[in-house]
Design a protein around this motif. Structure first.
Motif, PDB file in Angstrom:
ATOM      1  N   LEU A 290       0.788  -1.234   0.000  1.00 55.29           N
ATOM      2  CA  LEU A 290       0.000   0.000   0.000  1.00 55.29           C
ATOM      3  C   LEU A 290       0.821   1.285   0.000  1.00 55.29           C
ATOM      4  N   LYS A 291       2.143   1.181   0.108  1.00 55.27           N
ATOM      5  CA  LYS A 291       2.929   2.417   0.175  1.00 55.27           C
ATOM      6  C   LYS A 291       2.742   3.235  -1.090  1.00 55.27           C
ATOM      7  N   GLY A 292       2.486   4.539  -0.900  1.00 54.91           N
ATOM      8  CA  GLY A 292       2.261   5.415  -2.042  1.00 54.91           C
ATOM      9  C   GLY A 292       0.809   5.458  -2.460  1.00 54.91           C
ATOM     10  N   LYS A 293       0.026   4.492  -2.000  1.00 56.33           N
ATOM     11  CA  LYS A 293      -1.382   4.433  -2.399  1.00 56.33           C
ATOM     12  C   LYS A 293      -2.319   4.980  -1.331  1.00 56.33           C
ATOM     13  N   ILE A 294      -1.861   4.994  -0.108  1.00 55.02           N
ATOM     14  CA  ILE A 294      -2.687   5.516   0.996  1.00 55.02           C
ATOM     15  C   ILE A 294      -1.840   6.366   1.926  1.00 55.02           C
ATOM     16  N   CYS A 295      -2.541   7.203   2.755  1.00 50.83           N
ATOM     17  CA  CYS A 295      -1.875   7.919   3.842  1.00 50.83           C
ATOM     18  C   CYS A 295      -0.695   8.769   3.393  1.00 50.83           C
ATOM     19  N   ARG A 296      -0.905   9.631   2.421  1.00 44.77           N
ATOM     20  CA  ARG A 296       0.187  10.501   1.959  1.00 44.77           C
ATOM     21  C   ARG A 296       0.132  11.884   2.603  1.00 44.77           C
ATOM     22  N   HIS A 297      -1.067  12.407   2.857  1.00 42.91           N
ATOM     23  CA  HIS A 297      -1.200  13.735   3.451  1.00 42.91           C
ATOM     24  C   HIS A 297      -1.993  13.639   4.744  1.00 42.91           C
ATOM     25  N   PHE A 298      -1.394  14.150   5.821  1.00 40.97           N
ATOM     26  CA  PHE A 298      -2.052  14.100   7.123  1.00 40.97           C
ATOM     27  C   PHE A 298      -2.333  15.498   7.649  1.00 40.97           C
ATOM     28  N   ALA A 299      -3.565  15.751   8.109  1.00 38.21           N
ATOM     29  CA  ALA A 299      -3.855  16.900   8.961  1.00 38.21           C
ATOM     30  C   ALA A 299      -3.694  16.322  10.364  1.00 38.21           C
ATOM     31  N   LEU A 300      -2.560  16.654  11.027  1.00 38.13           N
ATOM     32  CA  LEU A 300      -2.196  15.895  12.225  1.00 38.13           C
ATOM     33  C   LEU A 300      -1.187  16.667  13.055  1.00 38.13           C
ATOM     34  N   ASN A 301      -1.224  16.511  14.357  1.00 35.63           N
ATOM     35  CA  ASN A 301      -0.134  17.014  15.182  1.00 35.63           C
ATOM     36  C   ASN A 301       1.095  16.125  14.934  1.00 35.63           C
ATOM     37  N   PRO A 302       2.287  16.603  15.322  1.00 35.81           N
ATOM     38  CA  PRO A 302       3.477  15.765  15.053  1.00 35.81           C
ATOM     39  C   PRO A 302       3.502  14.547  15.982  1.00 35.81           C
ATOM     40  N   HIS A 303       2.739  13.512  15.605  1.00 40.90           N
ATOM     41  CA  HIS A 303       2.684  12.304  16.430  1.00 40.90           C
ATOM     42  C   HIS A 303       4.019  11.569  16.383  1.00 40.90           C
ATOM     43  N   PRO A 304       4.620  11.288  17.539  1.00 39.31           N
ATOM     44  CA  PRO A 304       5.835  10.462  17.518  1.00 39.31           C
ATOM     45  C   PRO A 304       5.612   9.104  16.837  1.00 39.31           C
ATOM     46  N   THR A 305       4.408   8.553  16.946  1.00 38.48           N
ATOM     47  CA  THR A 305       4.149   7.239  16.349  1.00 38.48           C
ATOM     48  C   THR A 305       4.079   7.293  14.826  1.00 38.48           C
ATOM     49  N   LEU A 306       4.120   8.484  14.240  1.00 36.93           N
ATOM     50  CA  LEU A 306       4.148   8.563  12.778  1.00 36.93           C
ATOM     51  C   LEU A 306       5.582   8.521  12.241  1.00 36.93           C
ATOM     52  N   ILE A 307       6.559   8.623  13.152  1.00 42.09           N
ATOM     53  CA  ILE A 307       7.965   8.685  12.716  1.00 42.09           C
ATOM     54  C   ILE A 307       8.363   7.521  11.802  1.00 42.09           C
ATOM     55  N   PRO A 308       8.091   6.260  12.161  1.00 36.84           N
ATOM     56  CA  PRO A 308       8.505   5.165  11.272  1.00 36.84           C
ATOM     57  C   PRO A 308       7.913   5.297   9.863  1.00 36.84           C
ATOM     58  N   ALA A 309       6.635   5.661   9.754  1.00 34.24           N
ATOM     59  CA  ALA A 309       6.022   5.791   8.428  1.00 34.24           C
ATOM     60  C   ALA A 309       6.672   6.916   7.638  1.00 34.24           C
ATOM     61  N   ILE A 310       6.990   8.016   8.316  1.00 32.01           N
ATOM     62  CA  ILE A 310       7.671   9.119   7.637  1.00 32.01           C
ATOM     63  C   ILE A 310       9.042   8.651   7.159  1.00 32.01           C
ATOM     64  N   GLU A 311       9.785   7.996   8.044  1.00 34.50           N
ATOM     65  CA  GLU A 311      11.146   7.559   7.692  1.00 34.50           C
ATOM     66  C   GLU A 311      11.149   6.566   6.543  1.00 34.50           C
ATOM     67  N   LYS A 312      10.063   5.782   6.414  1.00 38.83           N
ATOM     68  CA  LYS A 312       9.994   4.790   5.338  1.00 38.83           C
ATOM     69  C   LYS A 312       9.402   5.363   4.060  1.00 38.83           C
ATOM     70  N   GLY A 313       9.175   6.682   4.036  1.00 37.82           N
ATOM     71  CA  GLY A 313       8.742   7.321   2.789  1.00 37.82           C
ATOM     72  C   GLY A 313       7.261   7.244   2.483  1.00 37.82           C
ATOM     73  N   TRP A 314       6.427   6.989   3.497  1.00 39.54           N
ATOM     74  CA  TRP A 314       4.986   6.913   3.256  1.00 39.54           C
ATOM     75  C   TRP A 314       4.349   8.292   3.115  1.00 39.54           C
ATOM     76  N   VAL A 315       4.913   9.276   3.848  1.00 35.94           N
ATOM     77  CA  VAL A 315       4.205  10.544   4.053  1.00 35.94           C
ATOM     78  C   VAL A 315       4.800  11.656   3.208  1.00 35.94           C
ATOM     79  N   GLU A 316       3.938  12.392   2.500  1.00 38.60           N
ATOM     80  CA  GLU A 316       4.416  13.556   1.747  1.00 38.60           C
ATOM     81  C   GLU A 316       4.369  14.819   2.576  1.00 38.60           C
TER      82      GLU A 316
END
Lengths: 566, 105
Positions: A290-316
């Motif tokens: 699913l990488k690149g197909k979902i969860c690219r833009h988040f309206a979100l506070n800087p959640h520490p639990t999002l760090i792995p997804a950001i580091e793996k290139g999921w998040v724009e």
């Protein structure tokens, strides 16, 4: 309009016409500034010891006062100073404030300094607020969602005096609000451009600010406070506390909703459920391609639990409502992802992130305390008036939206009951909850406690956070109910009972009807999505604990003390 | 503590004779399930010790669904519960069965 405020306004309007004077607010403002000047040591700077006296001289009885109680940051020194005011001088204040967080915020009412409140969220003070309402010590004008409250600051709830918190000021009153800018721009603009008074507590005075977040022209008084303003790391969740049930529900959501609709822009409500989803993206989400197909833009506070997804290139990109204590260095090192200024630090903006959450997101997903068989959901339970925060704004269909996205169009098609109807899109509004909450309290109930608040007269309408007709999906450990596919209120009710597990609401289901709904795909159990209960283990979590999160961030994430548990 | 016991009809389990298995721990919100051979191949027997009193009907519903969905006749389950939610109970029951007959669930 409402009682005393309405009378005051019509008296002012009458006075204006009689005096043929159209700048009463301006004149009044000048008088306040003159009284306040007596407490200044330089044109704008007031010593901390003079804070209460300053407030007593520039605030007038009956004023609308906005005290910056944001979700995360608090103008705590100014709250304390205001709570020390003489009620003979300051009384009947109408507080307009995002969050009732600190004890001082409610002390104002017990002491007779404030009488009425319009707010959005009161989580930490929910029980005390409930007691004060019952005792008649506080009049609640209304509970709002954040963006709604800011909108009213520009219309009919304009603060006469705003008490805000900033990192730093210079001698001209320019403010640097930094990562936790949050609500400040909206509050200050509304106040400054309606002849109001703006007072800021700051951590320090600097000759040259890293950047100017609020122009000095809009700020009247600056008070260096004895200690930095209070910030709460509200959005930090320790991965060690995520349970197998959270993991199961995260798997259901990723496969059954995000993948199914192609959700690329979304908001995650606060909590362990969404923290589990964030930690499953680079593992479970990856396994599903699913990488690149979902969860690219988040309206979100800087959640520490999002760090792995950001580091793996999921998040724009992540558009932030506020900051998050401990995440400052990580965010500053990821300027392609977060809104980082030319000075290199984050600038959050709750008003615009809320607007993005309303119009620009395909999906909202959040938890709830109570859900009824029609899908109405509330956090107002007996003994606790917590308010709603951003949920009503993001957890509703955005009927003004016009741009399309695959998820929005597909949800709209599923909702369309009549072939000849005008086609329109639909936002995915997902309520995610375990069937039993803390202390085995059932999440699903036949009748929301919210009704009791209306029946007692405390509120005109039952305080509902997300209305049933906005909800599109409910996810529990029992599966997913897709309400878009329900064609009658009875089907909807059975779909909800069909995922309400072993709660009394769930046990009262019509078994035949629920079976039929499952066959139609309206209800989907984990097995129907190819998910085995025994697959839902914590092994899927990209980070098992806080130390893992720090490692993922390359040592940039600096957890607050209460999370340093290794 | 409340003591509950249930005997429910179910299809006979295909388990090696004498096999035992265990799942879960008795932490807060958790439970421990011990699976052993039982006396009657046509029924499953449950002996429960729980710190959460008054949930007999919910246990009945959870266990009845489990006995209907999986062949567990001829098995005996001993449960030490510390106020786990039905979701966690259902999970542990399936986990203990899976660990007794891996890959068949």
């Amino acid at each position: 309009m409402h009682g005393a405020d309405g009378i005051r306004e019509s008296v002012t309007a009458t006075t204006r016409i009689l005096l043929m004077s159209w700048n009463l607010r301006q004149t009044n403002r000048q008088a306040r500034l003159q009284r306040g000047a007596a407490h200044c040591e330089s044109p704008k700077v007031v010593a901390a010891a003079e804070a209460t006296s300053l407030l007593e001289s520039v605030i007038e009885p009956g004023d609308k006062v906005c005290l910056e109680g944001n979700n995360q940051k608090q103008a705590d020194f100014l709250a304390e100073a205001l709570s020390k005011a003489d009620p003979a001088k300051l009384h009947d204040l109408h507080i307009v404030q995002s969050c009732l967080t600190l004890p001082e915020h409610l002390d104002l009412f017990e002491q007779g300094i404030a009488r009425r409140v319009d707010f959005s969220f009161s989580g930490p003070q929910a029980a005390r607020l409930s007691r004060l309402i019952e005792a008649g010590k506080i009049e609640v004008g209304g509970i709002h969602t954040y963006l709604e409250l800011y909108a009213r600051y520009f219309l009919d709830l304009t603060p006469r005096v705003a008490l805000v918190a900033a990192e730093a000021a210079d001698a001209s009153g320019n403010l640097y609000t930094g990562p936790n800018t949050e609500d400040t721009p909206a509050i200050v603009e509304a106040t400054a451009f309606n002849q109001g008074i703006v007072i800021a507590q700051v951590n320090r005075i600097e000759e040259r600010l890293p950047r100017v977040d609020i122009p000095g022209d809009w700020v009247d008084f600056v008070i260096p406070s004895p200690r930095p303003f209070y910030i709460e790391p509200l959005f930090t969740r320790d991965p060690a506390k995520i349970t197998e049930t959270h993991v199961l529900m995260a798997m259901l959501t990723i496969k059954g909703i995000y993948a199914e609709y192609g959700v690329t822009a979304l908001n995650h409500g606060i909590g362990f459920n969404t923290a589990a989803i964030e930690l499953l993206l680079p593992t479970y989400g990856e396994s599903l391609g699913l990488k690149g197909k979902i969860c690219r833009h988040f309206a979100l506070n800087p959640h520490p639990t999002l760090i792995p997804a950001i580091e793996k290139g999921w998040v724009e990109a992540v558009q932030t409502f506020g900051g998050e204590l401990g995440m400052e260095a990580y965010v500053a090192a990821r300027p392609d992802i977060f809104p980082v200024g030319r000075d290199g630090t984050l600038r959050s903006n709750r008003a615009f992130a809320q607007a993005a959450g309303h119009y620009a997101c395909d999906a909202f997903i959040g938890a709830s305390l109570q859900i009824d068989p029609q899908g109405n959901s509330s956090t107002a339970i007996i003994g606790r008036v917590a308010g709603f925060g951003g949920a009503p704004n993001m957890g509703c269909d955005a009927r003004g939206r016009r741009h399309t996205s695959p998820a929005w169009v597909k949800a709209g098609q599923e909702a369309q009951s009549c072939v000849n109807a005008m086609p329109r899109g639909r936002k995915l509004v997902v309520q995610m909850a375990e069937t039993f909450g803390e202390k085995l309290r059932p999440t699903f109930v036949e009748r929301l406690d919210a009704w009791k608040f209306a029946e007692s007269g405390a509120f005109e309408l039952p305080p509902v956070m997300v209305y049933g007709d906005d909800v599109t999906h409910i996810v529990t450990e029992e599966g997913i109910a897709n309400l878009l596919l329900c064609r009658t209120p009875e089907e909807r009710e059975q779909a909800i009972r069909g995922v309400a597990g072993y709660t009394p609401v769930g046990l009262a289901r019509n078994r035949e009807k629920v079976k039929e709904l499952r066959e139609r795909g309206v209800i989907r159990r984990p097995q129907d999505l190819g998910i085995r209960l025994s697959d839902a283990t914590r092994d899927w979590l990209a980070a098992q604990d806080m130390r893992d999160l720090v490692r993922w961030s390359g040592g940039l994430y600096n957890p607050p003390t209460q999370f340093r548990n290794w | 503590m409340e003591h509950l016991s249930f005997t429910l009809p179910s299809k006979t389990a295909a388990l090696p004779k004498g096999h035992t298995a265990i799942a879960g721990v008795v932490g807060s919100g958790n439970l421990e399930v011990l699976l052993e051979p039982g006396p009657d191949p046509a029924t499953a027997h449950f002996a429960i010790q729980t710190s959460a009193k008054g949930y007999g009907e919910v246990w009945q519903a959870v266990l009845a669904d489990f006995a209907e969905e999986y062949p567990i006749g001829g098995l005996q389950f001993s449960i030490n519960d510390n106020a786990a939610t039905p979701a966690v109970v259902a999970l542990r029951l399936r986990q203990v069965l899976e660990s007794a007959q891996p890959g068949t669930l």
